[in-house]
Design an enzyme around this catalytic site. Structure first.
Site, PDB file in Angstrom:
ATOM      1  CD  GLU A 165      -2.764  -1.432   2.372  1.00 21.11           C
ATOM      2  OE1 GLU A 165      -2.704  -0.583   3.282  1.00 21.11           O
ATOM      3  OE2 GLU A 165      -3.518  -2.416   2.416  1.00 21.11           O
ATOM      4  CG  ASN A 206      -0.645  -6.698  -1.870  1.00 17.61           C
ATOM      5  OD1 ASN A 206      -1.209  -7.236  -2.815  1.00 17.61           O
ATOM      6  ND2 ASN A 206      -1.128  -6.718  -0.634  1.00 17.61           N
ATOM      7  CG  HIS A 242      -9.850  -5.357   0.241  1.00 16.79           C
ATOM      8  ND1 HIS A 242     -10.140  -6.546   0.874  1.00 16.79           N
ATOM      9  CD2 HIS A 242      -8.526  -5.145   0.440  1.00 16.79           C
ATOM     10  CE1 HIS A 242      -9.043  -7.024   1.447  1.00 16.79           C
ATOM     11  NE2 HIS A 242      -8.045  -6.181   1.191  1.00 16.79           N
ATOM     12  CD  GLU A 270      -4.710  -7.832   1.185  1.00 23.39           C
ATOM     13  OE1 GLU A 270      -5.587  -7.110   1.711  1.00 23.39           O
ATOM     14  OE2 GLU A 270      -3.488  -7.620   1.296  1.00 23.39           O
ATOM     15  CG  ASP A 272     -12.699  -8.640   1.204  1.00 17.59           C
ATOM     16  OD1 ASP A 272     -12.670  -7.601   0.521  1.00 17.59           O
ATOM     17  OD2 ASP A 272     -12.136  -8.740   2.309  1.00 17.59           O
TER      18      ASP A 272
HETATM   19  O1  G3I Z   1      -5.479 -10.192  18.125  1.00 14.85           O
HETATM   20  C1  G3I Z   1      -6.274  -9.165  18.715  1.00 14.85           C
HETATM   21  C2  G3I Z   1      -7.121  -9.744  19.839  1.00 14.85           C
HETATM   22  O2  G3I Z   1      -6.271 -10.215  20.865  1.00 14.85           O
HETATM   23  C3  G3I Z   1      -8.057  -8.656  20.358  1.00 14.85           C
HETATM   24  O3  G3I Z   1      -8.907  -9.201  21.319  1.00 14.85           O
HETATM   25  C4  G3I Z   1      -8.882  -8.066  19.226  1.00 14.85           C
HETATM   26  C5  G3I Z   1      -9.758  -6.916  19.684  1.00 14.85           C
HETATM   27  O4  G3I Z   1     -10.137  -6.080  18.618  1.00 14.85           O
HETATM   28  O5  G3I Z   1      -8.016  -7.593  18.214  1.00 14.85           O
HETATM   29  C6  G3I Z   1      -7.180  -8.589  17.659  1.00 14.85           C
HETATM   30  O6  G3I Z   1      -6.386  -8.019  16.674  1.00 14.85           O
HETATM   31  C7  G3I Z   1      -7.025  -7.677  15.481  1.00 14.85           C
HETATM   32  C8  G3I Z   1      -6.349  -8.416  14.348  1.00 14.85           C
HETATM   33  O7  G3I Z   1      -6.898  -8.031  13.092  1.00 14.85           O
HETATM   34  C9  G3I Z   1      -6.488  -9.951  14.466  1.00 14.85           C
HETATM   35  O8  G3I Z   1      -7.789 -10.368  14.205  1.00 14.85           O
HETATM   36  C10 G3I Z   1      -6.923  -6.183  15.272  1.00 14.85           C
HETATM   37  O9  G3I Z   1      -7.680  -5.506  16.237  1.00 14.85           O
HETATM   38  C11 G3I Z   1      -7.421  -5.804  13.896  1.00 14.85           C
HETATM   39  O10 G3I Z   1      -7.145  -4.432  13.658  1.00 14.85           O
HETATM   40  C12 G3I Z   1      -6.717  -6.634  12.846  1.00 14.85           C
HETATM   41  O11 G3I Z   1      -7.284  -6.319  11.595  1.00 14.85           O
HETATM   42  C13 G3I Z   1      -6.543  -6.731  10.488  1.00 14.85           C
HETATM   43  C14 G3I Z   1      -6.297  -5.530   9.564  1.00 14.85           C
HETATM   44  O12 G3I Z   1      -5.604  -5.967   8.413  1.00 14.85           O
HETATM   45  C15 G3I Z   1      -5.467  -4.457  10.253  1.00 14.85           C
HETATM   46  O13 G3I Z   1      -5.257  -3.404   9.372  1.00 14.85           O
HETATM   47  C16 G3I Z   1      -7.351  -7.772   9.730  1.00 14.85           C
HETATM   48  O14 G3I Z   1      -7.492  -8.946  10.517  1.00 14.85           O
HETATM   49  C17 G3I Z   1      -6.654  -8.103   8.427  1.00 14.85           C
HETATM   50  O15 G3I Z   1      -7.494  -8.950   7.664  1.00 14.85           O
HETATM   51  C18 G3I Z   1      -6.385  -6.820   7.661  1.00 14.85           C
HETATM   52  O16 G3I Z   1      -5.744  -7.151   6.454  1.00 14.85           O
HETATM   53  C19 G3I Z   1      -5.386  -6.045   5.618  1.00 14.85           C
HETATM   54  C20 G3I Z   1      -4.170  -6.474   4.831  1.00 14.85           C
HETATM   55  O17 G3I Z   1      -3.143  -6.835   5.717  1.00 14.85           O
HETATM   56  C21 G3I Z   1      -3.713  -5.383   3.884  1.00 14.85           C
HETATM   57  N1  G3I Z   1      -4.770  -4.950   3.038  1.00 14.85           N
HETATM   58  C22 G3I Z   1      -6.004  -4.556   3.706  1.00 14.85           C
HETATM   59  C23 G3I Z   1      -6.498  -5.659   4.626  1.00 14.85           C
HETATM   60  C24 G3I Z   1      -7.771  -5.253   5.313  1.00 14.85           C
HETATM   61  O18 G3I Z   1      -7.573  -4.204   6.211  1.00 14.85           O
END
Ligand code: G3I
Length: 468
Positions: A165, A206, A242, A270, A272
């Site tokens: 990004e 990416n 996305h 990615e 969806d």
């Molecule tokens: O692991 C913690 C957990 O312990 C806690 O209880 C919970 C509470 O909110 O959060 C958990 O962490 C989260 C993590 O995903 C694991 O599920 C974070 O808050 C959350 O912000 C994080 O989101 C991820 C996001 O990137 C962050 O920007 C998404 O899963 C993930 O799918 C997403 O992926 C990104 C790609 O890397 C790049 N492109 C965009 C895509 C979507 O944002």
């Protein structure tokens, strides 16, 4: 294996299978409910790989999730586990466990891994973002990070999203700790450091909102031209994908083609396709057509090597948290049932879906439910899950809904959980397999508040069961 070798090999496998089928030596994919052809095999025959962005925790704890990942997908991308904040939350102290778990899982399941991601502005550790480092220090920190992480997985990661990004929507460079301190050279340098650490990995840039031809994808295209002219090791472009239902850009294939014409691989990394909730049949049909069109575009462009979907189930997707009111963006619903999107992709790739999504009972499970004992505010339930099919069930999750507020207090012969009205039971280690003709019995105690109707439908691994 290089991308092109990978693509040629999968095409060859497909042709070979087709030839053997024609010669009557192999059974062509059929609509057998118990054993449909895995999506990964159909995709390979079409010359692409199909992948999924997965997470270590559900992979280890939810059998229905693991079953889909292991069976259906040829590529996996760790959704969060390889991000800098995950692997080095404290400077110099590494947390490789979850990333290692996914890589080992992929190797055990004959899958390739897309590494995600080495350089990004998000999910970075606090020690890095608030460390007040000088540009020279940041350059050293970044080069060491890439050397350590890409070096750790040398030879085990098929491709790296080296830079994630880097652009704004208008095509200017995103202001990040890297761009602001090191200038645009951080991109070329990162690619070179990654090549040095893992010479065999395909190296990608990416980004999102670059599906169609627009200001952002134009900027990336111009950067790719410059990098290639300068001999920088850039191998591929990751188009995240996305998307919103009904909004697949008409220039998607043409956009991929122009990158492919530079000699680059292109991957949809990615995918969806989200919708405004609630879900309706009409929206699911639009989504199905959109998924089909994205896969079709990849197949049509020779340099497009694969499509990775960003998650297994609508129940575990990043979308509802980030876009309140939207969701249902993936190919399996929250109960792990294949959606019309799954069936449309499956059919595009030459398969025959075993059943219409959501239709009950395909013969793979039969459930008997009874109340063994009941008192004023509680009861004991007994459940038998039988396998009337011809293949063993290996790992299971049974789920159902209690419609009148019943709440499980304890259960046995499995791992029990309840969220709202939905109860889930996953197998214990010793009753993971249910042989054809075999069954397992479960029991539980629960509270009720006067009325205690039996659940309507039981679902095993995303498939509705018949009742006995
Ligand atoms: O692991 C913690 C957990 O312990 C806690 O209880 C919970 C509470 O909110 O959060 C958990 O962490 C989260 C993590 O995903 C694991 O599920 C974070 O808050 C959350 O912000 C994080 O989101 C991820 C996001 O990137 C962050 O920007 C998404 O899963 C993930 O799918 C997403 O992926 C990104 C790609 O890397 C790049 N492109 C965009 C895509 C979507 O944002």
């Amino acid at each position: 294996m290089t991308d092109n070798r990978h693509r040629r090999a999968t095409r060859l496998l497909g042709l070979l299978a087709t030839g053997l089928c024609a010669a009557g030596l192999l059974t062509a994919p059929t609509a057998q409910a118990a054993d449909p052809t895995p999506l990964r095999e159909l995709a390979a025959a079409a010359g692409i790989h199909v992948g999924n962005g997965i997470e270590a925790a559900p992979l280890a704890s939810i059998p229905a999730y693991e079953a889909i990942v292991g069976r259906e997908y040829e590529a996996v991308t760790p959704g969060n586990e390889m991000k800098w904040g995950s692997v080095e939350p404290t400077r110099g102290q590494y947390n490789w466990g979850p990333a290692d778990q996914i890589v080992a899982y992929a190797e055990a399941n004959d899958q390739i891994v897309r590494g995600h991601t080495l350089v990004w502005h998000s999910q970075q550790p606090n020690w890095l973002t608030s460390g007040n480092f000088t540009p020279a220090q940041l350059r050293t920190i970044l080069s060491e990070h890439i050397a350590v992480q890409a070096g750790r997985y040398e030879g085990r990661v098929y491709a790296w999203d080296v830079v994630n990004e880097p652009f704004n929507e208008n095509g200017s460079y995103r202001g990040t700790i890297w761009y602001d301190n090191l200038g645009v050279d951080y991109i070329a340098d990162s690619l070179r450091w990654a090549r040095a650490a893992d010479p065999g990995a395909k190296l990608y840039i990416n980004d999102y909102n670059i599906e169609g031809i627009n200001a952002k994808s134009n900027a990336l295209y111009n950067l790719a031209v410059e990098l290639l002219a300068a001999g920088v090791p850039l191998d591929g472009i990751g188009i995240q994908g996305h998307i919103i239902i009904g909004q697949v850009p008409s220039t998607f294939a043409a956009n991929m083609q122009r990158f492919a014409d530079l000699g680059l691989d292109v991957a949809i990394t990615e995918l969806d396709i989200r919708m405004q909730l609630p879900v309706t049949d009409a929206k699911l049909q639009t989504q199905a057509a959109d998924y089909r069109s994205v896969f079709q575009s990849c197949i049509a462009v020779d340099g497009c090597i694969g499509v990775t979907v960003w998650g297994v189930t609508d129940g575990l997707s990043w979308i509802p948290d980030t876009f309140p009111g939207e969701g249902a963006a993936l190919m399996h619903d929250a109960q792990y049932r294949p959606k019309p999107a799954w069936n449309s992709v499956y059919q595009l790739l030459g398969g025959t879906p075993p059943e219409e999504p959501g239709e009950p009972g395909n013969g793979t499970c039969a459930v008997r439910y009874s109340v063994a004992d009941q008192w004023n505010n509680g009861f004991t339930g007994a459940i038998t899950v039988a396998n009337p099919g011809t293949t063993a069930i290996d790992g299971w999750e049974l789920s159902w809904t209690f419609s009148s507020g019943q709440s499980v207090t304890n259960g046995w012969n499995g791992t029990w959980s309840q969220s709202g009205s939905t109860v889930r039971v996953t197998n214990a280690a010793w009753n993971r397999a249910i042989a054809p003709g075999g069954n397992v019995t479960l029991g539980f105690n629960a509270s009720h508040s006067g009325t205690n109707p039996a659940p309507g439908t039981f679902t095993l691994n995303g498939t509705a069961c018949t009742s006995q």
